[in-house]
Write an enzyme that holds these catalytic residues in place. Sequence first.
Site, PDB file in Angstrom:
ATOM      1  N   ARG A  55      10.097 -14.902  -2.929  1.00  0.00           N
ATOM      2  CA  ARG A  55       8.971 -14.283  -3.640  1.00  0.00           C
ATOM      3  C   ARG A  55       7.680 -15.067  -3.379  1.00  0.00           C
ATOM      4  O   ARG A  55       6.575 -14.548  -3.516  1.00  0.00           O
ATOM      5  CB  ARG A  55       9.252 -14.175  -5.151  1.00  0.00           C
ATOM      6  N   TYR A 108     -10.373   5.093  -0.478  1.00  0.00           N
ATOM      7  CA  TYR A 108      -9.045   5.684  -0.665  1.00  0.00           C
ATOM      8  C   TYR A 108      -8.826   5.978  -2.156  1.00  0.00           C
ATOM      9  O   TYR A 108      -9.163   5.147  -3.019  1.00  0.00           O
ATOM     10  CB  TYR A 108      -7.995   4.712  -0.125  1.00  0.00           C
ATOM     11  N   ASP A 180     -11.995  -3.245   3.463  1.00  0.00           N
ATOM     12  CA  ASP A 180     -10.732  -2.601   3.818  1.00  0.00           C
ATOM     13  C   ASP A 180     -10.885  -2.101   5.253  1.00  0.00           C
ATOM     14  O   ASP A 180     -11.621  -1.150   5.529  1.00  0.00           O
ATOM     15  CB  ASP A 180     -10.445  -1.456   2.839  1.00  0.00           C
ATOM     16  N   LYS A 205      -0.381   1.732   8.055  1.00  0.00           N
ATOM     17  CA  LYS A 205      -1.065   2.634   9.002  1.00  0.00           C
ATOM     18  C   LYS A 205      -0.943   2.070  10.429  1.00  0.00           C
ATOM     19  O   LYS A 205       0.141   1.870  10.900  1.00  0.00           O
ATOM     20  CB  LYS A 205      -2.525   2.815   8.582  1.00  0.00           C
TER      21      LYS A 205
HETATM   22  N1  PLP Z   1      -6.563   1.489   2.088  1.00  0.00           N
HETATM   23  C1  PLP Z   1      -6.751   2.625   2.776  1.00  0.00           C
HETATM   24  C2  PLP Z   1      -8.018   2.821   3.556  1.00  0.00           C
HETATM   25  C3  PLP Z   1      -5.767   3.623   2.771  1.00  0.00           C
HETATM   26  O1  PLP Z   1      -5.973   4.747   3.470  1.00  0.00           O
HETATM   27  C4  PLP Z   1      -4.580   3.416   2.024  1.00  0.00           C
HETATM   28  C5  PLP Z   1      -3.510   4.433   1.978  1.00  0.00           C
HETATM   29  O2  PLP Z   1      -3.675   5.552   2.431  1.00  0.00           O
HETATM   30  C6  PLP Z   1      -4.441   2.216   1.302  1.00  0.00           C
HETATM   31  C7  PLP Z   1      -5.441   1.281   1.368  1.00  0.00           C
HETATM   32  C8  PLP Z   1      -3.207   1.939   0.501  1.00  0.00           C
HETATM   33  O3  PLP Z   1      -2.178   1.542   1.350  1.00  0.00           O
HETATM   34  P1  PLP Z   1      -0.619   1.720   1.013  1.00  0.00           P
HETATM   35  O4  PLP Z   1      -0.324   3.179   1.069  1.00  0.00           O
HETATM   36  O5  PLP Z   1       0.052   0.924   2.098  1.00  0.00           O
HETATM   37  O6  PLP Z   1      -0.390   1.148  -0.341  1.00  0.00           O
END
Ligand code: PLP
Length: 396
Positions: A55, A108, A180, A205
């Site tokens: 962990r 997101y 991000d 992704k």
């Molecule tokens: N950040 C972006 C730009 C995303 O498109 C997503 C999910 O679609 C996330 C974060 C969240 O990622 P996760 O689905 O791996 O939790």
Amino acid sequence: MSTFTRSFDHRLHTLAVRGGRRPDPTTGAVLTPICQSTTYAQDTLGADVVHTYSRASNPTVSALEEALGALEDAPAGLAFASGMAAISTFALALLRAGDQVVIGDPVYGGTVRLAQQVLAPLGVDATFVDAGDPADLAATITDRTRLVLLESPANPTLRLADIAGCAAACRVAGVPLAVDNTFLTAVGQRPLDLGATVSIYSTTKYVEGHNATIGGAIVTRDEVLRERVGLVRKTLGTIQAPWDAWLTLRGLTTLPLRLARHSASAARVATWLQDQPDVAQVRHPDLHDFPQRDLVRGQQSLGGGLVAFNLTGGLEAGRRFLSAVRLCTLAENLGAPETLVTHPATMTHGDVPVEQRRASGIDDGLVRLSVGLEDPDDIIADLAHALVATREVRHA
Ligand code: PLP
């Protein structure tokens, strides 16, 4: 036994293949082993050991973290069980009741949900701002602001944040900037070089890239911040599992090759979409009429694999179009080998209040296309067939 020693002089393709990996000292295995163990034997009480309990840290996860850090000239990053685990752990490490977090608009939908349904009840205010204009961001920062979190390109409209401009505004205010970088990865954009404090990833992704794992990561050159986020990750238990880390490390090997093809195919599909009568407002950073071309030139080395467009027939046309595609798959993920098509208003951004969604340009006719690794001519043929099917129903 030959070993790969990380060097900041190594180039991107080399780091993607070799970063964080070294032959296993006991077997010589070239691939990093999957260390599927909760705990690690200690010779004596109080011995100085690297790993104690998975962990907190795990050798396979550490290899991935070293590789992700190497790609951004940074120390090892931190890997998480999902992109949202990375964002949530990071936010909880920095924010407390009475603080303000400034978030780029759009982002997101899960990040909006975190702000409005998790952080707000804890007493943290979220303010959303268009990060395309650093002056707007500077005017939004207050003496309560403890974090600025942006996405660029943003999900799902591909609106860009001016990363260097926003980083300068954050520096003046003494506030950390997290970007991000899920849509472009370190291959297409380097937020830390542009002045950001942290790069955040949903490795679900492009980084893992095979539609096989959920994962997340943060990378920073700020050792104190990394330590704090590591402590909160250990406390919350949001670290990635070793098997998922191993798959992500394997996906990383081909990331530069895949992203280059995703980008080239997306530009081709976007150019074709622009000529279709039922399609409006096609957005891809490589299109000549993309509204933020100067920012693209200044901060991106690739256009990326996503295309956003509107169907002139609105929600009903969208419904018919998304039911008519055959090769493209209607699904929520992006950055996968398979071309995925998404309706943000009802899928990824369904929890965003409707007024906020419309103000961010996420209207009911918006379609998000994650262009995959298939032959782009086959993707175009499928989209053409779906547009015809949409038109035929409309005219019937
Ligand atoms: N950040 C972006 C730009 C995303 O498109 C997503 C999910 O679609 C996330 C974060 C969240 O990622 P996760 O689905 O791996 O939790």
